[in-house]
Design an enzyme around this catalytic site. Sequence first.
Site, PDB file in Angstrom:
ATOM      1  N   GLY A 129      47.820 -27.829  39.194  1.00 55.48           N
ATOM      2  CA  GLY A 129      48.993 -27.879  40.066  1.00 55.48           C
ATOM      3  C   GLY A 129      48.659 -28.830  41.184  1.00 55.48           C
ATOM      4  N   GLU A 130      49.225 -28.610  42.348  1.00 48.34           N
ATOM      5  CA  GLU A 130      48.914 -29.448  43.499  1.00 48.34           C
ATOM      6  C   GLU A 130      48.034 -28.650  44.456  1.00 48.34           C
ATOM      7  OE1 GLU A 130      49.353 -32.651  43.861  1.00 48.34           O
ATOM      8  OE2 GLU A 130      50.190 -32.642  41.837  1.00 48.34           O
ATOM      9  N   SER A 131      46.779 -29.082  44.627  1.00 48.60           N
ATOM     10  CA  SER A 131      45.843 -28.287  45.426  1.00 48.60           C
ATOM     11  C   SER A 131      46.303 -28.189  46.880  1.00 48.60           C
ATOM     12  CB  SER A 131      44.436 -28.875  45.338  1.00 48.60           C
ATOM     13  OG  SER A 131      44.409 -30.194  45.820  1.00 48.60           O
ATOM     14  N   CYS A 139      41.393 -28.461  37.160  1.00 51.63           N
ATOM     15  CA  CYS A 139      42.007 -29.552  37.925  1.00 51.63           C
ATOM     16  C   CYS A 139      42.187 -29.157  39.398  1.00 51.63           C
ATOM     17  CB  CYS A 139      43.299 -30.009  37.261  1.00 51.63           C
ATOM     18  SG  CYS A 139      43.846 -31.614  37.846  1.00 51.63           S
ATOM     19  N   ILE A 174      45.308 -35.110  34.052  1.00 50.50           N
ATOM     20  CA  ILE A 174      46.557 -35.430  34.749  1.00 50.50           C
ATOM     21  C   ILE A 174      46.255 -35.641  36.233  1.00 50.50           C
ATOM     22  CG2 ILE A 174      48.906 -34.649  35.297  1.00 50.50           C
ATOM     23  CD1 ILE A 174      48.654 -34.688  32.344  1.00 50.50           C
ATOM     24  N   ARG A 175      46.378 -36.851  36.724  1.00 53.25           N
ATOM     25  CA  ARG A 175      46.057 -37.123  38.135  1.00 53.25           C
ATOM     26  C   ARG A 175      44.766 -36.386  38.498  1.00 53.25           C
ATOM     27  NH1 ARG A 175      49.799 -38.324  42.310  1.00 53.25           N
ATOM     28  NH2 ARG A 175      49.135 -36.440  43.354  1.00 53.25           N
ATOM     29  N   HIS A 219      42.623 -30.144  31.534  1.00 56.77           N
ATOM     30  CA  HIS A 219      43.518 -28.991  31.353  1.00 56.77           C
ATOM     31  C   HIS A 219      43.417 -28.390  29.958  1.00 56.77           C
ATOM     32  CE1 HIS A 219      45.713 -29.616  35.125  1.00 56.77           C
ATOM     33  NE2 HIS A 219      45.635 -30.916  34.878  1.00 56.77           N
ATOM     34  N   GLU A 229      44.322 -25.645  29.118  1.00 60.00           N
ATOM     35  CA  GLU A 229      45.520 -24.817  28.925  1.00 60.00           C
ATOM     36  C   GLU A 229      46.697 -25.619  28.356  1.00 60.00           C
ATOM     37  OE1 GLU A 229      44.345 -25.911  31.738  1.00 60.00           O
ATOM     38  OE2 GLU A 229      45.941 -26.430  33.171  1.00 60.00           O
TER      39      GLU A 229
END
Lengths: 190, 294
Positions: free
Chosen positions: A51-53, A82, A135-136, A171, A173
Amino acid sequence: MAGKGKLFGVLALQGDFEKHQHSLEGAGARQCEVRNLDDLKRVDALVIPGGESTTMLRLMDYYDLFEPLKAFGAEKPIFGTCAGAILMARGVSSPAQKSLDLMDIDVERNAYGRQVDSRIIELESSIGNVEAVFIRAPIIRRTGPEVEVLASYLGDAVLVRQGKHMAATFHPELTDDTRVHKLFMDLVGE
Amino acid sequence: MILNEAFRKKIGLAEMLKGGVIMDVTNAEQALIAEKAGAVAVMALIKVPSDIRKEGGVARMSPITCIREIQATVSIPVMAKARIGHFAEAQVLEALKVDFIDESEVLTPADDENHIDKHPFNVPFVCGCRNLGEALRRIGEGAAMIRTKGEAGTGNVVEAVRHMRTIIREMRQLTVMSHDELMVAAKHHQAPYELIEYCHKFGKLPVPNFSAGGIATPADAALMMQLGAETVFVGSGIYKSPDPVNFAKAIVKATLNYKDPAKVLEACEELPDGMPGLDIRQIKSEELMAGRGW
């Protein structure tokens, strides 16, 4: 959620927590969402999803979850992917932000570039070849002496273990392969 | 199936944005407010939709300096809008390395028959829809995220509700059909057959489904999440409200805790009324944005 065995929580503040729940379920684990302190108290181990940390940190602040998560990690296993790996690190750069400091690693955020630089690769690891979705993604720039590197990509550690904790910069998942989740389940034990 | 490697990578980022709020911002200062409030991503645009609506004229992709400034300011993903069918604007945004492109009805369409062929791009796209057929046509073209359109810039959530309820209902109906009815369902929805088959089997879209257009309060956000949105876009609702900083925070909190009314109440506490709203029935039909898209 029925049955016996350890209960795995997935931190559901934001991000792809449903995908982790699906993977844990597929690997045969009992699992539930963790959205607050009461949820956290019930679980034996925790997954911090992608997600976005920055956003997750903000949400932890809103609901006073930062210190309880740190305390949880001092006693019980956590697996971060991530954004989760970023939150578990000791040092975070690009930009610097606070973290739970549960593993002796330093990470650089968005280190491969922006979304157009995201990639899917075949990764050699201690559990055989796995498909790794970045991803990023962050890069683990330093690993301490107690950190075991289970997989590397382009010379940087991407799957690591230290004591009861695990972190991946990719990821697992997002694939149907549950071997990485099983590795964490083995670490948690029965 | 279209779920090949490149497409999965694009959907991957959309997955990371779930359970959050994506905020429209017009400059770096607003982007910072959004990031500090807990936004998962920002959408860079030249004017918020309510100003686009008010000022009329042709609305285009944002000036590059504006997007660059925002990219340099925040570490969360930066999205930007291109006009419907304007693949050259999209190419420029891709070269600029924005994280997501919104092929958006909020801007003036550049092609009144075709959308952008999104598969050849490396950067993922989000597109608006009002119903299942429109969503599946966009996914067929390569959209890695769908948002229901609502009616942007109105502060009125009624269209967002209509579109979300429609798409959820239409998917539910597919799940109870027998397999031999699916081709006619595809004809009815004017959608690719394999995607109709996917919805029949899984009861959901193959990409994340977010909600936009008219969300103005924390309760609006909680409403859309309970109706099935996986994340909400908030445009004019924040910077046209009397207290943007607190509205931004409150909407983030309500989205996180949409299942818990006590927490939504806590988020609404001490907020003034939201932005001034518009009755959809009093907008001239040619000024409605949701009808743009084919």
